[in-house]
Design an enzyme around this catalytic site. Structure first.
Site, PDB file in Angstrom:
ATOM      1  N   ASP A  20       0.857  -1.195   0.000  1.00 32.28           N
ATOM      2  CA  ASP A  20       0.000   0.000   0.000  1.00 32.28           C
ATOM      3  C   ASP A  20       0.890   1.241   0.000  1.00 32.28           C
ATOM      4  OD1 ASP A  20      -1.842   2.023   0.585  1.00 32.28           O
ATOM      5  OD2 ASP A  20      -1.926   1.483   2.724  1.00 32.28           O
ATOM      6  N   ASN A  22      -0.193   4.530  -0.772  1.00 32.12           N
ATOM      7  CA  ASN A  22      -0.812   5.827  -0.451  1.00 32.12           C
ATOM      8  C   ASN A  22      -1.486   5.853   0.916  1.00 32.12           C
ATOM      9  OD1 ASN A  22      -2.965   4.229  -0.973  1.00 32.12           O
ATOM     10  ND2 ASN A  22      -3.986   5.623  -2.409  1.00 32.12           N
ATOM     11  N   ASP A  24      -4.003   4.157   2.284  1.00 27.27           N
ATOM     12  CA  ASP A  24      -5.434   3.905   2.534  1.00 27.27           C
ATOM     13  C   ASP A  24      -5.655   2.491   3.054  1.00 27.27           C
ATOM     14  OD1 ASP A  24      -4.965   2.412   0.306  1.00 27.27           O
ATOM     15  OD2 ASP A  24      -6.573   3.282  -0.919  1.00 27.27           O
ATOM     16  N   ASP A  28      -1.820  -1.475  -3.771  1.00 31.52           N
ATOM     17  CA  ASP A  28      -2.182  -0.780  -5.010  1.00 31.52           C
ATOM     18  C   ASP A  28      -1.186  -1.058  -6.135  1.00 31.52           C
ATOM     19  OD1 ASP A  28      -0.027   0.985  -4.130  1.00 31.52           O
ATOM     20  OD2 ASP A  28      -1.531   1.866  -2.775  1.00 31.52           O
ATOM     21  N   ASP A  97      -6.176 -11.144 -14.403  1.00 32.11           N
ATOM     22  CA  ASP A  97      -7.182 -12.132 -14.005  1.00 32.11           C
ATOM     23  C   ASP A  97      -8.499 -11.774 -14.697  1.00 32.11           C
ATOM     24  OD1 ASP A  97      -8.644 -14.053 -12.580  1.00 32.11           O
ATOM     25  OD2 ASP A  97      -7.551 -13.647 -10.720  1.00 32.11           O
ATOM     26  N   ASP A 199     -10.696 -17.018 -14.490  1.00 27.94           N
ATOM     27  CA  ASP A 199     -11.419 -17.458 -13.302  1.00 27.94           C
ATOM     28  C   ASP A 199     -12.499 -18.497 -13.638  1.00 27.94           C
ATOM     29  OD1 ASP A 199     -11.833 -16.853 -10.411  1.00 27.94           O
ATOM     30  OD2 ASP A 199     -13.830 -16.255 -11.074  1.00 27.94           O
ATOM     31  N   GLU A 257      -8.509 -21.365 -14.478  1.00 28.18           N
ATOM     32  CA  GLU A 257      -8.808 -21.882 -13.140  1.00 28.18           C
ATOM     33  C   GLU A 257      -9.978 -22.845 -13.289  1.00 28.18           C
ATOM     34  OE1 GLU A 257     -10.220 -20.854  -8.654  1.00 28.18           O
ATOM     35  OE2 GLU A 257     -11.269 -20.160 -10.422  1.00 28.18           O
ATOM     36  N   HIS A 330      -4.927 -17.248  -3.037  1.00 23.58           N
ATOM     37  CA  HIS A 330      -5.781 -16.381  -2.215  1.00 23.58           C
ATOM     38  C   HIS A 330      -7.070 -17.070  -1.771  1.00 23.58           C
ATOM     39  CE1 HIS A 330      -7.433 -16.353  -6.167  1.00 23.58           C
ATOM     40  NE2 HIS A 330      -8.507 -15.718  -5.761  1.00 23.58           N
ATOM     41  N   ASP A 331      -7.314 -18.294  -2.231  1.00 18.14           N
ATOM     42  CA  ASP A 331      -8.524 -19.026  -1.831  1.00 18.14           C
ATOM     43  C   ASP A 331      -8.212 -20.142  -0.841  1.00 18.14           C
ATOM     44  OD1 ASP A 331     -10.141 -17.571  -3.574  1.00 18.14           O
ATOM     45  OD2 ASP A 331      -9.896 -19.020  -5.211  1.00 18.14           O
TER      46      ASP A 331
HETATM   47  O1  TEU Z   1     -12.514 -19.287  -7.128  1.00 19.32           O
HETATM   48  C1  TEU Z   1     -13.219 -20.401  -7.615  1.00 19.32           C
HETATM   49  C2  TEU Z   1     -13.753 -21.299  -6.613  1.00 19.32           C
HETATM   50  O2  TEU Z   1     -14.259 -22.359  -6.913  1.00 19.32           O
HETATM   51  C3  TEU Z   1     -13.775 -20.826  -5.228  1.00 19.32           C
HETATM   52  O3  TEU Z   1     -14.996 -21.253  -4.757  1.00 19.32           O
HETATM   53  C4  TEU Z   1     -12.658 -21.388  -4.463  1.00 19.32           C
HETATM   54  O4  TEU Z   1     -12.279 -22.628  -4.941  1.00 19.32           O
HETATM   55  C5  TEU Z   1     -13.120 -21.515  -3.074  1.00 19.32           C
HETATM   56  O5  TEU Z   1     -12.820 -20.298  -2.462  1.00 19.32           O
HETATM   57  C6  TEU Z   1     -12.529 -22.644  -2.334  1.00 19.32           C
HETATM   58  O6  TEU Z   1     -13.505 -23.107  -1.431  1.00 19.32           O
HETATM   59  C7  TEU Z   1     -12.421 -18.179  -7.965  1.00 19.32           C
HETATM   60  C8  TEU Z   1     -11.576 -17.110  -7.315  1.00 19.32           C
HETATM   61  O7  TEU Z   1     -10.261 -17.568  -7.183  1.00 19.32           O
HETATM   62  C9  TEU Z   1     -12.215 -16.730  -6.021  1.00 19.32           C
HETATM   63  O8  TEU Z   1     -11.434 -15.828  -5.290  1.00 19.32           O
HETATM   64  C10 TEU Z   1     -13.561 -16.138  -6.337  1.00 19.32           C
HETATM   65  O9  TEU Z   1     -14.256 -15.850  -5.153  1.00 19.32           O
HETATM   66  C11 TEU Z   1     -14.412 -17.081  -7.187  1.00 19.32           C
HETATM   67  O10 TEU Z   1     -13.686 -17.636  -8.279  1.00 19.32           O
HETATM   68  C12 TEU Z   1     -15.573 -16.337  -7.798  1.00 19.32           C
HETATM   69  O11 TEU Z   1     -15.135 -15.475  -8.798  1.00 19.32           O
HETATM   70 CA    CA Z   2      -3.349   1.949  -1.297  1.00 25.53          CA
END
Ligand code: TEU
Ligand code: CA
Length: 562
Positions: A20, A22, A24, A28, A97, A199, A257, A330-331
């Protein structure tokens, strides 16, 4: 010559939590640009950024209301141009993405579709009449613990959403939708990007008639949605059409994905002759700890299962397919907490897992923070659950009658929040993620005082960061690791060891072995050398690995000349 994306290492950035600039509290685009030299020095050749397009942020940017604009949270279109230019100047390619299965309900396509069924956008989404008693058209559930249909009083119809109600599914059956999406991709290709992560791309084709799923089946083991809205009948056809419409279609990379993908469908999407995707993101290896009730019913996992999954998928995606290799994103929770040991063997387990994974045949994708072994967030109460998926799942478990403490325990270890905490750059205020005085959107993990980039870059002892840099360099300088075939090396059924050989047709080979447990276990290097002699150890996560002819120590990994 292989295409560039087979010989690179991709770094996955979650923009909101990277840097980050700036104040907030939200990462970014200028923050990403600032850290490109850091990534270059790590050996990274491409970044994939989570969505930064204009979005109401109901699902952290996976609900896009304008594909061609940058959300002001992250910066401006000019910031994106600067990022692309700087990345290229540093030898780093840029993947965006694309969230093309659905848009935000605030996208102008959706508002037009809702208000004017007969108009240009009337068929852009999946609308259906209510049943005779006002019920939804079928029994599908969204992935986020709600029904998959939401009623629109304005249009007097239901619309389908496989995720939140704010993420209506696009109707890919309708050719203008497909055209609009490939135009969108070309818009970004013309701005200089080098590819896309797409995605939930195996959800774009729904079985005609939208049949209800059979009742009473165990959805975790039986996957009744396969062929219905996952890997539906026209996915491959749509992807081939999409690619054929892209500018620079042969220079760029498309990573799909694909939740719940099977070996057969994964192979068809990535078979080079099909000219559809180049790689898919696999899911079996991030489900080893799912119990009978699925993700929110965690169970212990066995290294043996990891070995089996690796063997199965390396086998499925042989030439002319190519695998992607990732350990977390991130999931998912943080890999060192989930499959490693974030206590005593944090360095050893993080490095062993990365070695076992990233030296397989395929392109490694390193999730931000894994290069310093970032761990799960120490959640204390349900208040710490911020993510929409985890929050809904928590409420759902409680509604099912599960005690609040137990529900929290089940969610806490696997929640997406774990991997979305701010990147730990320093041991200072806000871990160096946000300037001093600012409040990061999610609290920094308190362990940043010890686990951070600055600490791991300094000095010359062992550190996960320095190890990862060397691991990437090793892969990039070794032809067997870059392009050799994959053969599993057999070990005892219950052994925690993952072992394999990467070989070229010329006969050269490299052997990778990793102990995925804290128990020492037997290993006889000579048994795997081609001439029966003591093979040369090239690399390992214990300092004395070159002299190591003995058993594998806790979480030890080694790389031998074949
Ligand atoms: O995730 C796809 C997905 O199937 C998700 O449900 C993920 O596997 C789950 O979090 C695990 O239980 C993609 C993206 O990576 C996710 O961040 C998004 O929320 C989702 O698509 C909807 O766009
Ligand atoms: Ca920021």
């Amino acid at each position: 010559m292989q295409p560039w994306w087979k010989e690179t290492t991709i770094y996955h950035i979650y923009p909101r939590s990277f840097l980050d600039t700036n104040g907030d509290g939200i990462g970014d685009l200028p923050g990403i640009t600032q850290k490109l030299p850091y990534l270059r020095d790590l050996g990274i050749g491409a970044i994939w950024m989570g969505p930064v397009f204009r979005s109401p942020q109901v699902d952290n940017g996976y609900d896009i209301s304008d594909y061609r604009d940058i959300d002001p949270l992250f910066g401006t279109p000019a910031d994106m141009d600067a990022l692309i230019t700087t990345a290229h100047a540093n030898g780093i390619r840029v993947l965006l993405d694309l969230v093309f299965n659905h848009t935000s309900d605030r996208h102008s396509w959706f508002t037009a579709s809702r208000s004017d069924p007969g108009g240009e956008f009337g068929d852009y989404y999946i609308w259906r009449d209510a049943g005779t008693n006002g019920e939804p058209p079928n029994n599908w559930r969204s992935f986020f613990s709600t029904g998959a249909w939401t009623w629109s009083p304005e249009r007097n119809q239901y619309y389908l959403h496989l995720f939140t109600p704010e993420q209506p599914d696009l109707n890919w059956e309708h050719e203008p939708v497909r055209r609009a999406l490939s135009d969108t991709a070309n818009f970004w290709l013309d701005r200089g990007v080098d590819g896309f992560r797409m995605d939930v791309i195996n959800m774009i084709s729904k079985r005609p008639g939208l049949p209800s799923l059979p009742g009473g089946v165990n959805t975790v083991t039986e996957h009744p949605w396969r062929g219905v809205y996952i890997d539906g009948p026209r996915v491959l056809e749509y992807l081939q059409e999409f690619r054929s419409r892209l500018h620079r279609a042969d220079e760029i990379v498309l990573v799909g994905e694909t939740p719940n993908v099977t070996p057969e469908t994964a192979r068809s999407y990535t078979d080079a002759r099909n000219r559809a995707l180049d790689m898919v993101l696999l899911f079996d290896h991030v489900a080893l700890d799912h119990g009978v009730g699925g993700r929110w019913d965690p169970r212990p996992w066995q290294p043996r299962e990891m070995r089996e999954v690796i063997g199965r998928w390396q086998g499925a995606l042989e030439e002319p397919s190519w695998p992607s290799l990732y350990l977390s994103n991130h999931d998912q929770p943080r890999v060192v907490s989930r499959y490693g040991d974030d206590g005593r063997y944090r360095y050893e387990s993080a490095t062993a897992l990365m070695t076992a994974f990233f030296l397989q045949r395929g392109t490694p994708i390193i999730y931000q923070g894994d290069e310093i072994a970032m761990a799960n967030f120490p959640m204390e109460t349900a208040e710490d659950i911020v993510d929409i998926e985890s929050g809904n799942a928590y409420r759902d478990l409680v509604a099912q009658g599960i005690d609040e403490g137990e529900a929290f325990r089940r969610i806490a270890g696997v929640a997406r929040d774990n991997s979305r905490t701010p990147m730990q750059w320093t041991d200072g205020e806000n871990a160096g993620f946000s300037p001093s005085g600012a409040t990061p959107w999610y609290p920094v993990n308190p362990d940043h005082d010890e686990w951070n980039v600055a600490a791991q870059a300094a000095g010359d002892g062992t550190s996960v960061l320095r190890y990862v840099r060397e691991l990437i360099a090793l892969r990039h300088s070794n032809d067997e690791l870059l392009c050799g075939g994959f053969d599993a090396i057999a070990v005892d059924r219950d052994s925690p060891v993952v072992a394999y050989r990467r070989s070229l047709e010329s006969g050269e080979s490299t052997v990778v072995v990793a102990n995925l447990s804290a128990e020492p276990c037997p290993w006889t290097p000579g048994a795997y050398a081609s001439d029966g002699e003591q093979p040369k150890c090239l690399f390992g996560n214990y300092v004395d690995h070159r002299e190591a002819h003995h058993d594998l120590r806790p979480w030890e990994c080694r790389v031998y000349q074949g």
